[in-house]
Design a protein around this motif. Sequence first.
Motif, mmCIF file in Angstrom:
data_model
loop_
_atom_site.group_PDB
_atom_site.id
_atom_site.type_symbol
_atom_site.label_atom_id
_atom_site.label_comp_id
_atom_site.label_asym_id
_atom_site.label_seq_id
_atom_site.Cartn_x
_atom_site.Cartn_y
_atom_site.Cartn_z
ATOM 1 N N PRO A 100 45.915 53.957 38.577
ATOM 2 C CA PRO A 100 45.148 52.939 39.307
ATOM 3 C C PRO A 100 43.882 52.478 38.578
ATOM 4 N N PRO A 101 43.073 53.368 37.990
ATOM 5 C CA PRO A 101 41.899 52.860 37.277
ATOM 6 C C PRO A 101 42.261 51.927 36.119
ATOM 7 N N GLN A 102 43.342 52.225 35.418
ATOM 8 C CA GLN A 102 43.779 51.352 34.330
ATOM 9 C C GLN A 102 44.222 49.996 34.859
ATOM 10 N N LEU A 103 45.010 50.003 35.904
ATOM 11 C CA LEU A 103 45.521 48.750 36.461
ATOM 12 C C LEU A 103 44.395 47.904 37.049
ATOM 13 N N ILE A 104 43.440 48.555 37.713
ATOM 14 C CA ILE A 104 42.301 47.824 38.272
ATOM 15 C C ILE A 104 41.461 47.224 37.147
ATOM 16 N N SER A 105 41.230 47.996 36.092
ATOM 17 C CA SER A 105 40.458 47.479 34.950
ATOM 18 C C SER A 105 41.174 46.293 34.313
ATOM 19 N N LEU A 106 42.469 46.402 34.136
ATOM 20 C CA LEU A 106 43.256 45.312 33.564
ATOM 21 C C LEU A 106 43.188 44.073 34.460
ATOM 22 N N LEU A 107 43.379 44.268 35.750
ATOM 23 C CA LEU A 107 43.352 43.151 36.692
ATOM 24 C C LEU A 107 41.973 42.488 36.722
ATOM 25 N N LEU A 108 40.914 43.289 36.764
ATOM 26 C CA LEU A 108 39.568 42.716 36.783
ATOM 27 C C LEU A 108 39.260 41.956 35.491
ATOM 28 N N GLY A 109 39.764 42.450 34.363
ATOM 29 C CA GLY A 109 39.574 41.735 33.104
ATOM 30 C C GLY A 109 40.270 40.379 33.111
ATOM 31 N N VAL A 110 41.478 40.350 33.609
ATOM 32 C CA VAL A 110 42.225 39.088 33.703
ATOM 33 C C VAL A 110 41.536 38.136 34.679
ATOM 34 N N VAL A 111 41.103 38.655 35.812
ATOM 35 C CA VAL A 111 40.430 37.816 36.808
ATOM 36 C C VAL A 111 39.097 37.304 36.263
ATOM 37 N N ALA A 112 38.378 38.143 35.506
ATOM 38 C CA ALA A 112 37.100 37.710 34.918
ATOM 39 C C ALA A 112 37.310 36.511 34.002
ATOM 40 N N TRP A 113 38.303 36.599 33.122
ATOM 41 C CA TRP A 113 38.547 35.487 32.200
ATOM 42 C C TRP A 113 39.160 34.292 32.906
ATOM 43 N N GLY A 114 40.024 34.532 33.899
ATOM 44 C CA GLY A 114 40.588 33.429 34.673
ATOM 45 C C GLY A 114 39.508 32.673 35.426
ATOM 46 N N GLY A 115 38.604 33.411 36.041
ATOM 47 C CA GLY A 115 37.498 32.777 36.750
ATOM 48 C C GLY A 115 36.608 31.993 35.816
ATOM 49 N N LEU A 116 36.314 32.571 34.660
ATOM 50 C CA LEU A 116 35.467 31.880 33.689
ATOM 51 C C LEU A 116 36.168 30.637 33.154
ATOM 52 N N TYR A 117 37.461 30.733 32.906
ATOM 53 C CA TYR A 117 38.230 29.592 32.420
ATOM 54 C C TYR A 117 38.155 28.422 33.401
ATOM 55 N N LEU A 118 38.292 28.732 34.676
ATOM 56 C CA LEU A 118 38.286 27.675 35.680
ATOM 57 C C LEU A 118 36.899 27.083 35.910
ATOM 58 N N ARG A 119 35.853 27.882 35.757
ATOM 59 C CA ARG A 119 34.508 27.391 36.068
ATOM 60 C C ARG A 119 33.739 26.864 34.870
ATOM 61 N N ASP A 120 34.243 27.057 33.660
ATOM 62 C CA ASP A 120 33.477 26.663 32.470
ATOM 63 C C ASP A 120 34.316 25.751 31.569
ATOM 64 N N GLU A 121 33.894 24.504 31.487
ATOM 65 C CA GLU A 121 34.619 23.518 30.685
ATOM 66 C C GLU A 121 34.671 23.908 29.213
ATOM 67 N N ARG A 122 33.628 24.559 28.710
ATOM 68 C CA ARG A 122 33.600 24.973 27.294
ATOM 69 C C ARG A 122 34.740 25.927 26.983
ATOM 70 N N VAL A 123 35.022 26.832 27.901
ATOM 71 C CA VAL A 123 36.117 27.789 27.698
ATOM 72 C C VAL A 123 37.450 27.064 27.767
#
Length: 134
Positions: A100-123
């Motif tokens: 679970p800690p590995q999967l949560i870390s992986l999921l949070l990493g993907v969500v972090a970049w997905g969120g940044l991708y959607l909110r930042d035109e530069r990305v």
Amino acid sequence: MAENTSFRNGVTLGWVLSAIVILALAADAAVDLFAPSLISAQMEETGFPASLATAVGLIILVCVVLYAIPRTAVLGAILTTGFFGGAICAHFRLGEIGSPPQLISLLLGVVAWGGLYLRDERVRRLLPFRSVSG
């Protein structure tokens, strides 16, 4: 007009995803900084002395603050991803593959970049997704 609405919806979704990551990391940092006794057993299990909880909490706090500020969000995402990678590696070293800690870390990493991708035109400009015509 519809394209503009869809763009705004994407930015809003990006901030919602980013908020999930920010809240999760802020909660983790708060526990490390203010209640390290709650995580001392887990730290010892992963090979880290419980005395490092404050340092880990400060690292997480720096990552989350940088990620939350639009001007430094890319640096924050990079550092956060590095932190998540370290967490995944620590559990991998213990033979906890797919834990679970590995999967949560992986999921949070993907969500972090997905969120940044959607909110930042530069990305989005840096990493454009191209539609596949078929």
